[in-house]
Design an enzyme around this catalytic site. Structure first.
Site, PDB file in Angstrom:
ATOM      1  N   GLY A   1      72.213  53.076 -41.284  1.00  0.00           N
ATOM      2  CA  GLY A   1      71.222  52.510 -40.380  1.00  0.00           C
ATOM      3  C   GLY A   1      71.885  51.755 -39.253  1.00  0.00           C
TER       4      GLY A   1
ATOM      5  N   VAL B   1      75.418  49.899 -40.442  1.00  0.00           N
ATOM      6  CA  VAL B   1      75.796  49.922 -41.851  1.00  0.00           C
ATOM      7  C   VAL B   1      76.090  51.362 -42.237  1.00  0.00           C
ATOM      8  CG1 VAL B   1      75.036  49.549 -44.231  1.00  0.00           C
ATOM      9  CG2 VAL B   1      74.521  47.854 -42.488  1.00  0.00           C
TER      10      VAL B   1
ATOM     11  N   LYS C   1      79.029  46.978 -43.557  1.00  0.00           N
ATOM     12  CA  LYS C   1      78.347  46.455 -42.378  1.00  0.00           C
ATOM     13  C   LYS C   1      79.372  46.156 -41.295  1.00  0.00           C
ATOM     14  CE  LYS C   1      76.472  42.336 -42.708  1.00  0.00           C
ATOM     15  NZ  LYS C   1      75.481  41.259 -42.949  1.00  0.00           N
TER      16      LYS C   1
ATOM     17  N   ASP D   1      66.411  33.090 -48.427  1.00  0.00           N
ATOM     18  CA  ASP D   1      65.693  34.251 -47.908  1.00  0.00           C
ATOM     19  C   ASP D   1      65.400  35.253 -49.013  1.00  0.00           C
ATOM     20  OD1 ASP D   1      64.359  35.553 -45.850  1.00  0.00           O
ATOM     21  OD2 ASP D   1      66.128  36.687 -45.193  1.00  0.00           O
TER      22      ASP D   1
END
Length: 328
Positions: free
Chosen positions: A21, A28, A42, A136
């Site tokens: 992506g 990544v 990444k 998160d």
């Protein structure tokens, strides 16, 4: 959005076999070590790599993830935060995120959610024991593996004793799953992750966050009552305590684990049958392509994993600067 002229053939020691992506943070890739181990790599965009604030935030993500250990967290395998384009390699998890599983197959039954909650409590115990607050925890940051979930994305985590990049009044996180103190820009502790866990469990049981979405969610998180429709009655009191507005009123993880398991079946099914089938298909496809030496077609679970990795650590100011330069 600007993309590289060509994807790299290698990042560090990892051979790149496919792009998973791309996003505002970078790219990544699915990589393989010399021995054939698969990792998610990444790589930061050049324009962000030149931002001292971003480099510091990226280094903090790597540091936080590296000191966390546990059966239910995705391990950092390798990283180079000083490279011209900083990169991070994490454990490859061949399973869908909780967000994808619920969107595809609907909410999970109570026994599976109790087991999921127990797994996540143990993950948070490992995180907090390492002196880290995740900040998160949300459905897209929970990957469902065959031996239990993995918590990913430590991009906005806070490490005890380390200088913070966030300031009082700066709101960082995902609003539908943020705690009231986090929403108000106050300093957060482990209790904030307990609030987020309550929201994740509501989502797993009902298919929606407890305080809704959209413009009203910030007010609802701080002042509104959670919507627990769809949550079984036996779990409502426990989840309601997790979602208490005052941090000191939320349960501690040890007690939470006991309550989650006390009414659970002795051997509740894990993973959920449809998730297990998804994992088996994806592992089989990747194994066949690995044996044939062909490039991979990227499963959607990895796209979600990639998006979480890509979004970690970005602030609105960084995005605005990149947009101003025409790079996003």
């Amino acid at each position: 959005m600007r993309t590289p002229v060509s994807d790299p053939l290698k990042v560090g020691p990892y051979r790149i076999v496919g792009r998973l992506g791309s996003g505002g943070m970078g790219w990544v890739y699915l990589g393989r070590s010399p021995a054939g181990r698969e990792v998610a790599v990444k790589v930061v965009r050049p324009e962000l790599a030149g931002e001292p604030e971003f480099r510091e935030r990226f280094a903090r993500e790597v540091a936080a993830a590296r000191i966390v250990s546990g059966a239910y967290t995705a391990a950092v395998i390798d990283a180079d935060t000083e490279a011209e384009l900083p990169w991070l390699a994490t454990m490859y998890v061949p399973g869908p995120s909780l967000a994808e599983a619920v969107r595809t197959d609907g909410p999970l039954p109570e026994d599976q959610v109790r087991r999921l909650g127990a797994f996540l409590v143990e993950a948070l115990q490992a995180v907090h024991t390492a002196g880290v607050v995740h900040r998160d925890l949300k459905p897209s940051n929970v990957l469902l593996a065959s031996d239990g979930p993995r918590v990913i994305d430590f991009g906005i985590s806070r490490v005890d004793g380390a200088p913070g990049l966030t300031k009082v009044g700066l709101i960082v996180g995902t609003p539908p799953f943020m705690s009231p103190e986090q929403m108000k820009g106050a300093r957060v502790g482990p209790e904030s992750d307990v609030f987020s866990l309550g929201g994740v469990l509501v989502y797993a049981l009902s298919g929606r966050p407890p305080h809704g979405t959209g413009d009203a969610v910030r007010y609802q998180v701080v002042f509104g009552d959670p919507d627990l429709d769809g949550v079984p009655h036996a779990l409502r009191p426990l989840i309601a305590r997790c979602l208490a507005k005052r941090p000191e009123e939320r349960p501690r993880l040890e007690g939470l684990l006991t309550e989650l398991l006390e009414e659970a079946p002795q051997s509740p099914s894990w993973p959920p049958p449809k998730v297990r089938r998804t994992i088996e298909i994806r592992v089989g496809e990747l194994a066949a392509r690995r044996a044939a030496g062909t490039s991979v077609s990227v499963p959607s679970c990895l796209m979600l994993h990639a998006q979480a990795l890509l979004d970690a650590g970005l602030t609105d100011a960084m995005v605005a600067r990149a947009v101003g330069r025409g790079t996003l």
